[in-house]
Scaffold this active site. Structure first.
Site, PDB file in Angstrom:
ATOM      1  N   ARG A 242      22.460  41.227  27.112  1.00 22.61           N
ATOM      2  CA  ARG A 242      23.787  40.968  26.578  1.00 22.61           C
ATOM      3  C   ARG A 242      24.002  41.863  25.371  1.00 22.61           C
ATOM      4  NH1 ARG A 242      25.060  39.323  30.671  1.00 22.61           N
ATOM      5  NH2 ARG A 242      25.812  37.279  31.279  1.00 22.61           N
ATOM      6  N   GLU A 271      32.364  43.707  24.749  1.00 20.29           N
ATOM      7  CA  GLU A 271      32.839  44.500  25.895  1.00 20.29           C
ATOM      8  C   GLU A 271      34.088  43.860  26.515  1.00 20.29           C
ATOM      9  OE1 GLU A 271      29.051  44.101  28.060  1.00 20.29           O
ATOM     10  OE2 GLU A 271      30.143  43.092  29.656  1.00 20.29           O
ATOM     11  N   HIS A 289      28.454  47.558  32.522  1.00 22.05           N
ATOM     12  CA  HIS A 289      27.949  46.243  32.958  1.00 22.05           C
ATOM     13  C   HIS A 289      27.824  46.162  34.486  1.00 22.05           C
ATOM     14  CE1 HIS A 289      27.683  41.764  31.588  1.00 22.05           C
ATOM     15  NE2 HIS A 289      26.861  42.005  32.594  1.00 22.05           N
TER      16      HIS A 289
HETATM   17  C1  DGY Z   1      25.060  37.831  34.719  1.00 24.98           C
HETATM   18  O1  DGY Z   1      25.051  37.326  35.839  1.00 24.98           O
HETATM   19  O2  DGY Z   1      24.845  37.186  33.704  1.00 24.98           O
HETATM   20  C2  DGY Z   1      25.286  39.302  34.652  1.00 24.98           C
HETATM   21  O3  DGY Z   1      25.427  39.807  33.398  1.00 24.98           O
HETATM   22  C3  DGY Z   1      26.418  39.713  35.555  1.00 24.98           C
HETATM   23  O4  DGY Z   1      25.743  40.390  36.518  1.00 24.98           O
END
Ligand code: DGY
Length: 323
Positions: A242, A271, A289
């Protein structure tokens, strides 16, 4: 009996939306426009289930709905730090996520980033597309060898383990792990990995550091200026976890002053906004992402939400309950 009503906050893979429409009285977001907090509140008021994803903000404000009809947030995605946990608990809202089915693809992408930054693939592609390539020469865009190097993995959940498997069995890398809880010795042994008991102990030992811990307040700026300083001056940082886990301002300084070898990011703090200073860093690879962005993973994530919903509405405990 009337079908439960469910609202999906973004566009999902067609096969999953079709199955949702068969099983439920579904409101789809065909325009795929992000929903505002007011629209989320309205959804919680008027549907039995809301199906958000990791880029929806389910803050205390968006969840301030005393008379909610919704009883479950069946999240599409494994991370759920975008959902205000105290609000969900206060409203008696169950929360589920979609683990496992995206672990391999996310680890594949983390490895992609690792290779790209080590081998200067982003710089090379930019040069070639700009028409600036003058041909092969011994000193051109010389990168760093990956095979046999040491990889530090912060967060040894399912994605971290998949990353270790790729690194160790694919690239002969030596794996060092930091995880909040002790990792089973047999599990570590499958990748000949060693666990250390702090992030600070891990960083100076590694040629590459890959982040696989959850986001949220607990891990905000886990990688800060002081910790970037603990990395080897030629080491690389990879973040597919993250954005908030890395202090971006500190990372920009570290990259601009060559305090580390480089970095590769798939996630950003705030983001889709990306700091203009990051765009100036040549020793940085950035992707928007894409961790779980394969047809296979995205469909499997959707079907995992369907499993959780069907358990919930049949009165069973969904296997992916997180709150
Ligand atoms: C999640 O699932 O948490 C990812 O960041 C999206 O793929």
């Amino acid at each position: 009996m009337a079908k439960p009503s469910v609202l999906v906050t973004r566009r999902w893979p067609a096969a999953v939306e079709a199955q949702l429409a068969e099983n439920y009285n579904v409101s789809l977001n065909t325009g795929d426009k992000p929903m505002s907090p007011a629209e989320i509140r309205q959804a919680l008021k008027s549907h039995d289930a809301v199906l958000p994803t990791v880029t929806d903000t389910l803050s205390a404000e968006a969840m301030d709905v005393p008379d909610a009809q919704a009883k479950i947030l069946a999240n599409y995605g494994v991370g759920y730090s975008h959902i205000c946990a105290p609000s969900a608990r206060g409203m008696g809202l169950m929360v589920t996520n979609t683990p496992d089915v995206l672990s391999e693809c996310t680890a594949d992408l983390a490895m992609t980033l690792l290779l790209m930054v080590a081998r200067r693939a982003g710089e090379g592609e930019r040069e070639l597309r700009a028409g600036n390539w003058t041909g092969w020469r011994p000193t051109h865009l010389v990168g760093t060898k990956v095979s046999g190097k040491t990889l530090g993995i912060i967060g040894y959940g399912r994605i971290g383990q998949e990353m270790a498997r790729r690194a160790h069995h694919g690239f002969g890398m030596n794996v060092i792990v930091y995880n909040r809880r002790p990792v089973d010795r047999d599990l570590l042994a499958t990748c000949n990995a060693t666990q250390v008991n702090s992030v600070d102990a891990l960083l100076p030992l590694c040629d590459f550091v890959s982040l696989h811990c959850p986001g949220g307040a607990a891990n905000r700026h886990l990688i800060n200026a002081q910790r970037l300083n603990l990395m080897k001056p030629d080491a690389f940082l990879i973040n597919t976890a993250r954005g908030e886990v890395v202090d971006e301002w500190a990372l920009i300084q570290a990259l601009m002053f060559d305090m580390i070898g480089g970095a590769a990011l798939d996630v950003f703090d705030g983001e889709p906004r990306v700091s203009p200073d990051l765009l100036q860093c040549d020793n940085l690879v950035m992707l928007p992402h894409l961790g779980s962005a394969t047809r296979e993973a995205r469909e499997a994530m959707g079907f995992r939400v369907l499993d959780n919903l069907s358990d919930f509405f049949q009165g069973h405990e969904p296997r992916d309950r997180v709150i």
